[in-house]
Scaffold this motif. Structure first.
Motif, mmCIF file in Angstrom:
data_model
loop_
_atom_site.group_PDB
_atom_site.id
_atom_site.type_symbol
_atom_site.label_atom_id
_atom_site.label_comp_id
_atom_site.label_asym_id
_atom_site.label_seq_id
_atom_site.Cartn_x
_atom_site.Cartn_y
_atom_site.Cartn_z
ATOM 1 N N LEU A 65 24.238 -77.804 -4.882
ATOM 2 C CA LEU A 65 25.621 -77.724 -5.339
ATOM 3 C C LEU A 65 25.643 -76.965 -6.652
ATOM 4 C CD1 LEU A 65 26.879 -81.311 -4.488
ATOM 5 C CD2 LEU A 65 26.701 -79.285 -3.037
ATOM 6 N N TYR A 66 26.507 -75.938 -6.719
ATOM 7 C CA TYR A 66 26.383 -74.989 -7.812
ATOM 8 C C TYR A 66 27.594 -74.891 -8.726
ATOM 9 C CZ TYR A 66 25.104 -70.783 -10.304
ATOM 10 O OH TYR A 66 24.810 -69.893 -11.292
ATOM 11 N N ASP A 67 28.760 -74.678 -8.166
ATOM 12 C CA ASP A 67 29.940 -74.421 -8.996
ATOM 13 C C ASP A 67 31.074 -75.329 -8.553
ATOM 14 O OD1 ASP A 67 31.412 -73.288 -10.991
ATOM 15 O OD2 ASP A 67 31.737 -71.376 -9.992
ATOM 16 N N ILE A 68 31.978 -75.632 -9.464
ATOM 17 C CA ILE A 68 33.105 -76.503 -9.169
ATOM 18 C C ILE A 68 34.381 -75.920 -9.759
ATOM 19 C CG2 ILE A 68 32.654 -77.938 -11.209
ATOM 20 C CD1 ILE A 68 33.730 -80.334 -9.612
ATOM 21 N N VAL A 69 35.452 -75.996 -8.985
ATOM 22 C CA VAL A 69 36.801 -75.660 -9.436
ATOM 23 C C VAL A 69 37.666 -76.856 -9.095
ATOM 24 C CG1 VAL A 69 38.787 -74.128 -9.129
ATOM 25 C CG2 VAL A 69 36.466 -73.194 -9.042
ATOM 26 N N VAL A 70 38.456 -77.335 -10.061
ATOM 27 C CA VAL A 70 39.246 -78.544 -9.877
ATOM 28 C C VAL A 70 40.728 -78.227 -9.947
ATOM 29 C CG1 VAL A 70 39.767 -80.843 -10.795
ATOM 30 C CG2 VAL A 70 37.424 -79.975 -10.850
ATOM 31 N N TYR A 77 41.655 -82.598 -6.574
ATOM 32 C CA TYR A 77 40.901 -81.890 -5.544
ATOM 33 C C TYR A 77 39.818 -81.085 -6.232
ATOM 34 C CZ TYR A 77 44.996 -82.818 -2.644
ATOM 35 O OH TYR A 77 46.008 -83.430 -1.968
ATOM 36 N N ALA A 78 38.667 -80.975 -5.601
ATOM 37 C CA ALA A 78 37.596 -80.140 -6.134
ATOM 38 C C ALA A 78 37.051 -79.268 -5.020
ATOM 39 C CB ALA A 78 36.478 -81.000 -6.708
ATOM 40 N N TYR A 79 36.719 -78.052 -5.372
ATOM 41 C CA TYR A 79 36.082 -77.110 -4.460
ATOM 42 C C TYR A 79 34.711 -76.810 -5.043
ATOM 43 C CZ TYR A 79 40.914 -76.800 -3.076
ATOM 44 O OH TYR A 79 42.190 -77.119 -2.672
ATOM 45 N N ILE A 80 33.671 -77.122 -4.284
ATOM 46 C CA ILE A 80 32.300 -77.041 -4.778
ATOM 47 C C ILE A 80 31.492 -76.132 -3.860
ATOM 48 C CG2 ILE A 80 30.231 -78.379 -5.312
ATOM 49 C CD1 ILE A 80 32.220 -80.841 -5.489
ATOM 50 N N THR A 81 30.814 -75.167 -4.439
ATOM 51 C CA THR A 81 29.981 -74.287 -3.619
ATOM 52 C C THR A 81 28.602 -74.894 -3.420
ATOM 53 O OG1 THR A 81 29.261 -73.041 -5.549
ATOM 54 C CG2 THR A 81 31.155 -72.180 -4.334
ATOM 55 N N ASP A 82 28.037 -74.633 -2.247
ATOM 56 C CA ASP A 82 26.679 -75.055 -1.927
ATOM 57 C C ASP A 82 25.860 -73.793 -1.716
ATOM 58 O OD1 ASP A 82 24.317 -76.082 -1.024
ATOM 59 O OD2 ASP A 82 25.179 -77.283 0.571
ATOM 60 N N ASN A 83 24.974 -73.508 -2.636
ATOM 61 C CA ASN A 83 24.158 -72.295 -2.585
ATOM 62 C C ASN A 83 22.761 -72.561 -2.039
ATOM 63 O OD1 ASN A 83 26.334 -71.088 -3.747
ATOM 64 N ND2 ASN A 83 25.360 -70.581 -5.665
ATOM 65 N N SER A 84 22.669 -73.453 -1.089
ATOM 66 C CA SER A 84 21.357 -73.795 -0.542
ATOM 67 C C SER A 84 20.785 -72.640 0.269
ATOM 68 C CB SER A 84 21.457 -75.033 0.342
ATOM 69 O OG SER A 84 22.218 -74.758 1.498
ATOM 70 N N GLY A 85 19.483 -72.560 0.334
ATOM 71 C CA GLY A 85 18.835 -71.538 1.144
ATOM 72 C C GLY A 85 19.038 -71.789 2.625
#
Length: 109
Positions: A65-70, A77-85
């Protein structure tokens, strides 16, 4: 364990992504716990929420889990990016419903 990113919203809360990993700058990071979202009230100085993501949303060993925008309206509400390989570029949608029943969803495409 590892604060990856934070966002402070105008209502006096800080939303914190805990990716659960340590030693992320080494060749092999260590997974200490499941990924979490922590919401802390910086006015009252108290924890509002600690939400551990279910395995199907953010896996213990595979998510990054890398970045969050609320968007703090309507309970939050939160939008969270998952930068997993394993599954890069997915977004986790988190809804903190007013009746305090948090729910997280993972986008499919």
């Amino acid at each position: 364990q590892n604060v990856q990113n934070v966002e402070i919203v105008p209502i006096g809360q800080i939303w914190i992504i805990d990716g659960g990993r340590t030693e992320t700058l080494s060749s092999k990071s260590v997974v200490k716990c499941k990924p979490k979202l922590v919401v802390f009230d910086i006015v009252k100085m108290e924890n509002v929420l600690t939400y551990t993501f279910p395995e199907d949303v953010a896996s213990f060993n595979g998510s990054f889990l890398y970045d969050i925008v609320v968007d703090h309206t309507d309970g939050g509400y939160a939008y969270i990016t998952d930068n997993s390989g394993k599954d890069p570029g997915k977004t986790i949608f988190f809804q903190f419903i007013i009746i305090n029943i948090p729910k997280a969803y993972r986008t499919v495409e």
